[in-house]
Scaffold this motif. Structure first.
Motif, mmCIF file in Angstrom:
data_model
loop_
_atom_site.group_PDB
_atom_site.id
_atom_site.type_symbol
_atom_site.label_atom_id
_atom_site.label_comp_id
_atom_site.label_asym_id
_atom_site.label_seq_id
_atom_site.Cartn_x
_atom_site.Cartn_y
_atom_site.Cartn_z
ATOM 1 N N ALA A 6 9.311 4.642 -9.715
ATOM 2 C CA ALA A 6 7.857 4.624 -9.921
ATOM 3 C C ALA A 6 7.301 6.045 -9.993
ATOM 4 O O ALA A 6 6.417 6.328 -10.806
ATOM 5 C CB ALA A 6 7.178 3.843 -8.801
ATOM 6 N N GLY A 7 7.795 6.934 -9.147
ATOM 7 C CA GLY A 7 7.348 8.325 -9.176
ATOM 8 C C GLY A 7 7.693 9.005 -10.489
ATOM 9 O O GLY A 7 6.885 9.732 -11.063
ATOM 10 N N PHE A 8 8.900 8.749 -10.988
ATOM 11 C CA PHE A 8 9.311 9.308 -12.271
ATOM 12 C C PHE A 8 8.400 8.797 -13.382
ATOM 13 O O PHE A 8 7.893 9.568 -14.197
ATOM 14 C CB PHE A 8 10.767 8.949 -12.567
ATOM 15 N N LEU A 9 8.185 7.492 -13.406
ATOM 16 C CA LEU A 9 7.337 6.892 -14.440
ATOM 17 C C LEU A 9 5.892 7.382 -14.323
ATOM 18 O O LEU A 9 5.255 7.714 -15.324
ATOM 19 C CB LEU A 9 7.395 5.370 -14.340
ATOM 20 N N ALA A 10 5.388 7.468 -13.108
ATOM 21 C CA ALA A 10 3.998 7.896 -12.903
ATOM 22 C C ALA A 10 3.794 9.349 -13.307
ATOM 23 O O ALA A 10 2.780 9.685 -13.927
ATOM 24 C CB ALA A 10 3.596 7.693 -11.446
ATOM 25 N N THR A 11 4.748 10.232 -12.978
ATOM 26 C CA THR A 11 4.599 11.636 -13.375
ATOM 27 C C THR A 11 4.651 11.784 -14.884
ATOM 28 O O THR A 11 3.996 12.656 -15.445
ATOM 29 C CB THR A 11 5.652 12.539 -12.715
ATOM 30 N N ARG A 12 5.415 10.942 -15.550
ATOM 31 C CA ARG A 12 5.469 10.992 -17.022
ATOM 32 C C ARG A 12 4.189 10.432 -17.632
ATOM 33 O O ARG A 12 3.679 10.976 -18.607
ATOM 34 C CB ARG A 12 6.679 10.228 -17.570
ATOM 35 N N LEU A 13 3.666 9.348 -17.065
ATOM 36 C CA LEU A 13 2.428 8.767 -17.584
ATOM 37 C C LEU A 13 1.233 9.696 -17.378
ATOM 38 O O LEU A 13 0.334 9.757 -18.221
ATOM 39 C CB LEU A 13 2.150 7.415 -16.921
ATOM 40 N N MET A 14 1.213 10.407 -16.256
ATOM 41 C CA MET A 14 0.107 11.318 -15.961
ATOM 42 C C MET A 14 0.342 12.708 -16.543
ATOM 43 O O MET A 14 -0.505 13.587 -16.414
ATOM 44 C CB MET A 14 -0.102 11.434 -14.446
ATOM 45 N N ARG A 15 1.490 12.919 -17.169
ATOM 46 C CA ARG A 15 1.858 14.175 -17.834
ATOM 47 C C ARG A 15 1.743 15.385 -16.912
ATOM 48 O O ARG A 15 1.071 16.369 -17.226
ATOM 49 C CB ARG A 15 1.017 14.375 -19.080
ATOM 50 N N ILE A 16 2.404 15.283 -15.745
ATOM 51 C CA ILE A 16 2.467 16.439 -14.859
ATOM 52 C C ILE A 16 3.923 16.847 -14.716
ATOM 53 O O ILE A 16 4.835 16.025 -14.846
ATOM 54 C CB ILE A 16 1.862 16.171 -13.463
ATOM 55 N N GLU A 17 4.138 18.114 -14.485
ATOM 56 C CA GLU A 17 5.479 18.628 -14.239
ATOM 57 C C GLU A 17 5.644 18.784 -12.728
ATOM 58 O O GLU A 17 4.920 19.545 -12.101
ATOM 59 C CB GLU A 17 5.667 19.981 -14.935
ATOM 60 N N ALA A 18 6.558 18.036 -12.175
ATOM 61 C CA ALA A 18 6.808 18.099 -10.736
ATOM 62 C C ALA A 18 8.310 18.172 -10.517
ATOM 63 O O ALA A 18 9.086 17.633 -11.308
ATOM 64 C CB ALA A 18 6.224 16.874 -10.042
ATOM 65 N N ASP A 19 8.703 18.846 -9.438
ATOM 66 C CA ASP A 19 10.133 18.900 -9.132
ATOM 67 C C ASP A 19 10.586 17.551 -8.571
ATOM 68 O O ASP A 19 9.778 16.664 -8.300
ATOM 69 C CB ASP A 19 10.431 20.043 -8.171
ATOM 70 N N ILE A 20 11.881 17.407 -8.404
ATOM 71 C CA ILE A 20 12.448 16.123 -7.998
ATOM 72 C C ILE A 20 11.962 15.676 -6.624
ATOM 73 O O ILE A 20 11.563 14.522 -6.472
ATOM 74 C CB ILE A 20 13.988 16.162 -8.085
ATOM 75 N N PRO A 21 11.964 16.533 -5.595
ATOM 76 C CA PRO A 21 11.471 16.068 -4.287
ATOM 77 C C PRO A 21 10.004 15.621 -4.323
ATOM 78 O O PRO A 21 9.638 14.622 -3.700
ATOM 79 C CB PRO A 21 11.651 17.278 -3.372
ATOM 80 N N THR A 22 9.173 16.340 -5.079
ATOM 81 C CA THR A 22 7.768 15.955 -5.190
ATOM 82 C C THR A 22 7.636 14.619 -5.904
ATOM 83 O O THR A 22 6.852 13.761 -5.492
ATOM 84 C CB THR A 22 6.970 17.039 -5.940
ATOM 85 N N THR A 23 8.414 14.433 -6.959
ATOM 86 C CA THR A 23 8.396 13.169 -7.699
ATOM 87 C C THR A 23 8.817 12.019 -6.793
ATOM 88 O O THR A 23 8.194 10.953 -6.800
ATOM 89 C CB THR A 23 9.325 13.253 -8.920
ATOM 90 N N LEU A 24 9.867 12.222 -6.015
ATOM 91 C CA LEU A 24 10.324 11.186 -5.084
ATOM 92 C C LEU A 24 9.268 10.892 -4.031
ATOM 93 O O LEU A 24 9.001 9.728 -3.719
ATOM 94 C CB LEU A 24 11.632 11.604 -4.414
ATOM 95 N N LEU A 25 8.674 11.928 -3.484
ATOM 96 C CA LEU A 25 7.651 11.741 -2.454
ATOM 97 C C LEU A 25 6.433 11.011 -3.001
ATOM 98 O O LEU A 25 5.917 10.091 -2.361
ATOM 99 C CB LEU A 25 7.234 13.097 -1.873
ATOM 100 N N ILE A 26 6.006 11.395 -4.195
ATOM 101 C CA ILE A 26 4.873 10.707 -4.830
ATOM 102 C C ILE A 26 5.214 9.244 -5.061
ATOM 103 O O ILE A 26 4.419 8.352 -4.800
ATOM 104 C CB ILE A 26 4.489 11.399 -6.156
ATOM 105 N N GLY A 27 6.413 8.993 -5.557
ATOM 106 C CA GLY A 27 6.826 7.624 -5.842
ATOM 107 C C GLY A 27 6.947 6.767 -4.599
ATOM 108 O O GLY A 27 6.497 5.621 -4.568
ATOM 109 N N ILE A 28 7.548 7.305 -3.550
ATOM 110 C CA ILE A 28 7.718 6.540 -2.319
ATOM 111 C C ILE A 28 6.361 6.283 -1.660
ATOM 112 O O ILE A 28 6.073 5.171 -1.223
ATOM 113 C CB ILE A 28 8.696 7.252 -1.366
ATOM 114 N N ALA A 29 5.516 7.322 -1.613
ATOM 115 C CA ALA A 29 4.174 7.124 -1.058
ATOM 116 C C ALA A 29 3.384 6.137 -1.913
ATOM 117 O O ALA A 29 2.660 5.281 -1.395
ATOM 118 C CB ALA A 29 3.439 8.461 -0.968
ATOM 119 N N GLY A 30 3.553 6.235 -3.218
ATOM 120 C CA GLY A 30 2.891 5.291 -4.111
ATOM 121 C C GLY A 30 3.399 3.879 -3.921
ATOM 122 O O GLY A 30 2.642 2.915 -4.013
ATOM 123 N N ALA A 31 4.698 3.753 -3.647
ATOM 124 C CA ALA A 31 5.266 2.427 -3.393
ATOM 125 C C ALA A 31 4.671 1.823 -2.126
ATOM 126 O O ALA A 31 4.378 0.627 -2.079
ATOM 127 C CB ALA A 31 6.784 2.513 -3.284
#
Length: 78
Positions: A13-38
Motif C-alpha cells: 500500500a505504501g508503494f502504491l500510495a507513494t506512486r499515486l501521490m507522485r512523491i519520491e521516498a526511500d524504502i523505510p519511509t515508504t514502508l512506514l507510510i504504508g504500515i501506518a496507512g494500513a
C-alpha cells in the motif's frame, strides 16, 4: 489481522500510495507510510464496514496511506 500480513499489505500500500501521490521516498519511509496507512485505513474500514477478506483491507491501507501522505505534504513538508 496478523502482524506479518499487516507489514506485507502495508508495504504494498505504501508503494502504491507513494506512486499515486507522485512523491519520491526511500524504502523505510515508504514502508512506514504504508504500515501506518494500513493501521489507519484498517481502523476506518472496520468502523465503516464489517467486510471480511483481504481486498477491503488493502483498499483501506491504500486510502490510509494516501491520507497520511496528503497530511504530510500539506502540513509538514514546506
Amino acid at each position: 489481522m496478523p502482524v506479518l500480513a499487516l507489514i506485507v499489505i502495508g508495504a504494498a500500500a505504501g508503494f502504491l500510495a507513494t506512486r499515486l501521490m507522485r512523491i519520491e521516498a526511500d524504502i523505510p519511509t515508504t514502508l512506514l507510510i504504508g504500515i501506518a496507512g494500513a493501521v489507519v485505513g484498517g481502523l476506518i474500514m472496520r468502523a465503516l464496514l464489517t467486510v471480511m477478506g483481504w481486498m477491503p483491507g488493502f483498499v483501506g491501507a491504500v486510502l490510509g496511506a494516501l491520507l497520511l501522505i496528503w497530511i504530510w505534504k500539506t502540513y509538514f513538508r514546506r
